[in-house]
Design an enzyme around this catalytic site. Structure first.
Site, mmCIF file in Angstrom:
data_model
loop_
_atom_site.group_PDB
_atom_site.id
_atom_site.type_symbol
_atom_site.label_atom_id
_atom_site.label_comp_id
_atom_site.label_asym_id
_atom_site.label_seq_id
_atom_site.Cartn_x
_atom_site.Cartn_y
_atom_site.Cartn_z
ATOM 1 N N CYS A 1 7.383 2.092 4.583
ATOM 2 C CA CYS A 1 8.098 1.952 3.150
ATOM 3 C C CYS A 1 7.846 3.374 2.402
ATOM 4 O O CYS A 1 8.168 3.455 1.352
ATOM 5 C CB CYS A 1 7.533 0.923 2.517
ATOM 6 S SG CYS A 1 7.384 -0.579 3.377
ATOM 7 N N ARG B 1 13.875 -0.526 -2.876
ATOM 8 C CA ARG B 1 13.766 -1.447 -1.710
ATOM 9 C C ARG B 1 12.363 -2.415 -1.785
ATOM 10 O O ARG B 1 12.248 -3.428 -1.298
ATOM 11 C CB ARG B 1 13.630 -0.366 -0.401
ATOM 12 C CG ARG B 1 13.582 -1.437 0.907
ATOM 13 C CD ARG B 1 13.328 -0.506 1.924
ATOM 14 N NE ARG B 1 13.256 -1.194 3.196
ATOM 15 C CZ ARG B 1 12.759 -0.837 4.287
ATOM 16 N NH1 ARG B 1 12.195 0.468 4.394
ATOM 17 N NH2 ARG B 1 12.837 -1.643 5.342
#
Lengths: 252, 338
Positions: free
Chosen positions: B234, B280
């Site tokens: 991430c 996200r």
């Protein structure tokens, strides 16, 4: 006349002579790459750290043994698990009561992507903040009359949720005591082109030191422990941890 | 001979000797048939590319050689770095690179001009550089150096086959290949960690603005009863590289005249990619918070990555229109004031 000839040289696209040249060079490249690849070193298969590092080192006695250090994973053949043998023990000084963690990690074939992880990078990647780091020369007694000098590093690191640590370590790659990642890579290329794959070892000791004021005392305790460690080892184990010291020794 | 030369006649000519006199006679007859018009589609271009025997054989043989040389490293990368999030942009960049080389006609046979000393010399030098990088990289298993040599090898061979001018046309394809170099693990770790912290920091604030109960310790976000770990995947490093590569390709295709506009867009991709990555993390956090942990870890996790990537891409391309419109408004106002 030759220069004039060269200047007028014109060939068309996809000339077959050019194709021959390119193919020849490619084959040459493939052969060279195969020949210059170092063969597996193989001289040392096992170092048996658990058996050969004594549980009693002078005033220091082992009080905890185990493989639970998350930063040292055994495996031996991948980027994340580059070590063939690991030792992780806690020693306590019977006089001062201080405890020290010793970690030794040995890999038998150091390659570009599979090699000893540097603590200053490894700790940072695990979320530690490196508060200070300095280059140190460790004076280690190899025999009763001789010291040898090993370059290494000392650092203080802290992470949220765990206590401050003072860490002393060195990394031996073949005959080099490497001080940074670039030096290691260049050394590996040089050794590889000469046909050798060196082994590598990380020797790391750390102490929990919550109070920065005690750093100096902790630092000398680390030095004392390392001296006790090297002084109490067999000749074979000494050569694993500190390499060939004959060239760089001095009288005590 | 005033009829249009057939393909067979073209082949018959090509198999004659290579002396200058006969070549120019051939060119006089067949130059129109050999020049590939720009508007022809990719499939037709590929089939015309392969219709010439010398060209096909040369390309096939060199492709075989280079595949043999690079098989090990590409295989190794495909099984490791190129599979996880961190490095998955690698093959994408290589495909983009090849597309650009073919679409800019780098491998098209030169009919109007012939290769001179400059082409031969520069081609040879680049080939030697690439070969050096390959030999060191392959023998020492140093993947970064080996992959860095790949565009040099292809470029060197291409220049030797079709000349320096074709390389100038397609330079961007070669430059883009640099994005595909696999960086050493320690370098990636060093960069990933601050990026994870930055992503967590951003997500924490967004959750705060949206009114959710959030706390952060390093890269661990606590959202209500859920703990989210902002992992390496991430950090946004992989999407940053992919977006930058695609953004630069876009710039190369539309050919802005203004260097400032190009540079601005190339630089703005970095914050856009950061914002896309933060969104996200927020998206996944919200899914977990409202629909439970199983939902947050499941199919939507992968899907979100794709959605955000394409959203960022759309943002970048529309940013370009915004910049262009802004420039026109500004220059309109300037003109009125004069």
């Amino acid at each position: 006349m030759v220069i004039g000839g060269i200047q007028k040289l014109r060939i068309s696209s996809y000339d077959y002579r050019v194709l021959m040249l390119v193919v020849t060079l490619c084959c040459l490249g493939i052969m060279l790459a195969k020949n210059l690849a170092p063969q597996d070193s193989g001289s040392i298969k096992r170092v048996a750290l658990e058996q050969n590092i004594p549980l009693i080192l002078g005033n220091w006695r082992a009080v905890g043994v185990g493989n639970d250090n998350p930063m040292l994973n055994p495996g031996g053949a991948s980027t994340d698990q580059p070590y063939d043998e690991i030792l992780y023990r806690t020693y306590q000084n019977s006089i001062t009561g201080k405890t020290m963690s010793l970690a030794i990690a040995w890999g038998k074939s150091q390659r570009q992507e599979i090699k000893i992880h540097r603590p200053e990078l490894c700790y940072a990647a695990q979320g530690f903040e490196i508060q200070s780091i300095s280059r140190i020369k460790f004076r280690l007694p190899v025999t009763k009359q001789l010291n040898t000098v090993i370059p290494g590093k000392k650092m203080t690191a802290a992470a949220a949720g765990t206590s401050r640590q003072v860490v002393a370590y060195w990394i031996r790659i073949g005959g080099l005591f490497s001080e940074n990642a670039l030096e290691t890579r260049v050394h590996l290329i040089a050794e590889g082109l000469a046909g050798r794959i060196p082994d590598g070892v990380l020797v790391r000791v750390s102490m929990l030191v919550p109070n920065p004021g005690e750093d100096v005392v902790a630092s000398s305790a680390l030095d004392e422990f390392l001296s006790a460690l090297i002084g109490n080892l067999s000749v074979e184990m000494q050569s694993i941890l500190i390499g060939d010291w004959h060239a760089s020794s001095e009288n005590i | 001979m005033d009829s249009i030369p057939s393909i067979d006649a073209k082949h018959a000519h090509a198999q004659k000797s290579d002396s200058i006199m006969s070549e120019s006679k051939q060119n006089a007859h067949v130059v129109h048939a050999r020049t590939i018009p720009f508007k022809v589609g990719m499939a037709t271009r590929m089939s015309i590319l392969l219709s010439d025997k010398r060209q096909t054989i040369s390309l096939a043989v060199v492709a075989a050689c280079i595949s043999g040389m690079y098989y090990r490293v590409f295989n190794s990368l495909a099984q490791s770095i190129w599979q996880d999030d961190m490095g998955s942009y690698g093959p994408i960049v290589l495909c983009l690179s090849s597309y650009i080389l073919v679409s800019k006609k780098a491998f098209d046979k030169q009919t109007e001009s012939r290769l001179g000393v400059s082409s031969l010399l520069s081609g040879l030098i680049l080939l030697m550089i690439g070969m050096f990088a390959y030999v060191v990289g392959e023998s020492q298993q140093f993947d970064a150096i080996e992959v860095a040599g790949f565009p040099f090898l292809i470029g060197g061979a291409q220049i030797l086959f079709t000349g320096l001018r074709a390389a100038y046309r397609a330079w961007f394809g070669y430059a883009l290949a640099l994005f595909a170099i696999p960086w050493p693990g320690s370098m990636i770790d060093a960069v990933t960690h601050p990026m994870k912290i930055a992503a967590s920091f951003g997500a924490e604030h967004v959750f705060g603005w949206l009114g959710y109960p959030v706390a952060r310790a390093g890269v661990i976000l606590t959202l209500g009863p859920y703990k989210l770990l902002v992992a390496d995947a991430c950090s946004g490093l992989s999407s940053l590289f992919a977006l930058e590569a695609l953004g630069l390709t876009y710039l190369n295709i539309i050919k802005h005249e203004s260097i400032i506009r190009n540079a601005m867009l190339a630089i703005l991709i970095v914050p856009i990619s950061y914002m896309a990555n933060v969104s996200r993390v927020v998206f996944i956090g919200l899914i977990s918070y409202h629909f439970g942990e199983a939902a947050g870890q499941g199919f939507l996790h992968q899907f979100s990555g794709l959605v955000l990537f394409f959203t960022a891409l759309a943002l970048i391309t529309s940013l370009d229109s915004v910049i262009r419109a802004a420039r026109e408004i500004i220059s309109c106002r300037l003109r009125r004031h004069q």
